[in-house]
Motif scaffolding. Sequence first.
Motif, PDB file in Angstrom:
ATOM      1  N   ILE A   1       0.831  -1.201   0.000  1.00 54.86           N
ATOM      2  CA  ILE A   1       0.000   0.000   0.000  1.00 54.86           C
ATOM      3  C   ILE A   1       0.869   1.255   0.000  1.00 54.86           C
ATOM      4  O   ILE A   1       0.603   2.229  -0.718  1.00 54.86           O
ATOM      5  CB  ILE A   1      -0.956  -0.005   1.212  1.00 54.86           C
ATOM      6  CG1 ILE A   1      -2.020  -1.098   1.031  1.00 54.86           C
ATOM      7  CG2 ILE A   1      -1.611   1.362   1.388  1.00 54.86           C
ATOM      8  CD1 ILE A   1      -2.899  -1.281   2.239  1.00 54.86           C
ATOM      9  N   VAL A   2       1.935   1.234   0.800  1.00 56.32           N
ATOM     10  CA  VAL A   2       2.820   2.394   0.860  1.00 56.32           C
ATOM     11  C   VAL A   2       3.510   2.618  -0.485  1.00 56.32           C
ATOM     12  O   VAL A   2       3.640   3.753  -0.958  1.00 56.32           O
ATOM     13  CB  VAL A   2       3.870   2.222   1.982  1.00 56.32           C
ATOM     14  CG1 VAL A   2       4.885   3.362   1.936  1.00 56.32           C
ATOM     15  CG2 VAL A   2       3.202   2.192   3.344  1.00 56.32           C
ATOM     16  N   ILE A   3       3.942   1.546  -1.120  1.00 53.94           N
ATOM     17  CA  ILE A   3       4.596   1.675  -2.425  1.00 53.94           C
ATOM     18  C   ILE A   3       3.636   2.285  -3.445  1.00 53.94           C
ATOM     19  O   ILE A   3       3.996   3.204  -4.194  1.00 53.94           O
ATOM     20  CB  ILE A   3       5.115   0.306  -2.910  1.00 53.94           C
ATOM     21  CG1 ILE A   3       6.281  -0.146  -2.026  1.00 53.94           C
ATOM     22  CG2 ILE A   3       5.553   0.373  -4.372  1.00 53.94           C
ATOM     23  CD1 ILE A   3       6.740  -1.566  -2.299  1.00 53.94           C
ATOM     24  N   LEU A   4       2.404   1.794  -3.473  1.00 54.35           N
ATOM     25  CA  LEU A   4       1.416   2.342  -4.403  1.00 54.35           C
ATOM     26  C   LEU A   4       1.116   3.810  -4.089  1.00 54.35           C
ATOM     27  O   LEU A   4       0.963   4.627  -5.000  1.00 54.35           O
ATOM     28  CB  LEU A   4       0.128   1.510  -4.348  1.00 54.35           C
ATOM     29  CG  LEU A   4       0.230   0.085  -4.909  1.00 54.35           C
ATOM     30  CD1 LEU A   4      -1.066  -0.675  -4.660  1.00 54.35           C
ATOM     31  CD2 LEU A   4       0.549   0.127  -6.405  1.00 54.35           C
ATOM     32  N   THR A   5       1.033   4.143  -2.798  1.00 53.11           N
ATOM     33  CA  THR A   5       0.777   5.533  -2.411  1.00 53.11           C
ATOM     34  C   THR A   5       1.946   6.423  -2.797  1.00 53.11           C
ATOM     35  O   THR A   5       1.755   7.569  -3.243  1.00 53.11           O
ATOM     36  CB  THR A   5       0.522   5.631  -0.897  1.00 53.11           C
ATOM     37  OG1 THR A   5      -0.507   4.716  -0.516  1.00 53.11           O
ATOM     38  CG2 THR A   5       0.096   7.037  -0.505  1.00 53.11           C
ATOM     39  N   ALA A   6       3.172   5.923  -2.654  1.00 52.95           N
ATOM     40  CA  ALA A   6       4.357   6.685  -3.051  1.00 52.95           C
ATOM     41  C   ALA A   6       4.347   6.959  -4.545  1.00 52.95           C
ATOM     42  O   ALA A   6       4.684   8.062  -5.001  1.00 52.95           O
ATOM     43  CB  ALA A   6       5.621   5.927  -2.652  1.00 52.95           C
ATOM     44  N   LEU A   7       3.946   5.955  -5.335  1.00 53.68           N
ATOM     45  CA  LEU A   7       3.871   6.159  -6.782  1.00 53.68           C
ATOM     46  C   LEU A   7       2.750   7.132  -7.141  1.00 53.68           C
ATOM     47  O   LEU A   7       2.867   7.895  -8.109  1.00 53.68           O
ATOM     48  CB  LEU A   7       3.673   4.817  -7.487  1.00 53.68           C
ATOM     49  CG  LEU A   7       4.856   3.841  -7.371  1.00 53.68           C
ATOM     50  CD1 LEU A   7       4.509   2.500  -8.018  1.00 53.68           C
ATOM     51  CD2 LEU A   7       6.108   4.434  -8.003  1.00 53.68           C
TER      52      LEU A   7
END
Length: 374
Positions: free
Chosen positions: A7-13
């Motif tokens: 989730i954090v990776i997707l939010t960062a992108l």
Amino acid sequence: MTTIVLIVILTALLFDFTNGFHDTANAMATSIATGALGPRVAVAVSAALNLVGAFLSVEVAKTISGGLVDETAISPTVIFAGLVGAILWNLFTWLLALPSSSSHALFGGLIGATWVAAGTSAVNFSTVLGKVLIPAFLAPLIAGVVAMTGTYFAYLLSKRRDDRAVGRGFKAGQIVSASLVSLAHGTNDAQKTMGIITLTLITAGTLPAGSGPPAWVIVSAGLAIAVGTYLGGWRIIRTLGKRITDIETPQGFAAETTSAAVILVSSKLGIPLSTTQVCSGAIFGAGVGKKLATVRWSLAGQMALAWLFTMPAAAVLGAVAGWVASTGTLGTVLVAVGGVAIAAGIYALSRRRPISADNVNNPVAEPRPAPSNP
């Protein structure tokens, strides 16, 4: 990887995507304003070069993943909360057509969430001061002075030449200089998301402390910022290209060349500079550098306030999101749902007065102040 890490990776992108359309104006606003490049061609060129720039350096990414906060004191949930705060501030300033700093929004959101989760000891204030705050003060001033000087000499050297020939020459130069700004933007801003994702992987134990971004992180961050750039942040493009001063080709060339040089040097030194502040400072300097040019200083005041409040405001948003997310899974879900709802509301408000590639160069009703002399 755990669910929260994904989730954090997707939010960062997603943040990287907003960074792209928020900062497209930095590279292409002046070229679009002078007609050196058409709006759609400009954003396509900028997107491609942002992607290329993402592969040229990782020094800024290392600064973020191992310098701003203590990675051993926080969790991926904290980083998620910080990203939500940064995204919401980015969208809010985009709605107002204010070229605020996406970088400082990211730093503020991360610092606020970290402060709530782990206390002040988890924030490396010496790094924040030396690599964020001092450059934030100096960079737009340096860019403004250099662009003012460059503009002055550009007009001085070309004043006895045919105006049409001068215009054609500087338009060709602007294509090169604007492309360099896009390349420089990729080397600096795309790396910030790489650093955040790398920091997330370190806090989750997937990577050892001090690691650089893996190849898949570099590729995904470069693609995200390129896609966002291609969509074009037309509101902010209009502000930088039309509302600060009436940009002519010599001014645009001077502003873009100055911006590219400052950003590339900062990327080499690992300084996560605000490209927005650099490019805005250069445009104001280019406006002052032309004799009898009009510079709208009231807009400068609005932009300065946005710059001043960006880190604190994003920090507050990140802190609130971090406090809610710290209550557990339900809190994290509430932060995600609330962030999506607010973002949707901002987008709905933006559709009331849409700005697109077709009307980005339309005149804006603004009071015209007294001319500024170099």
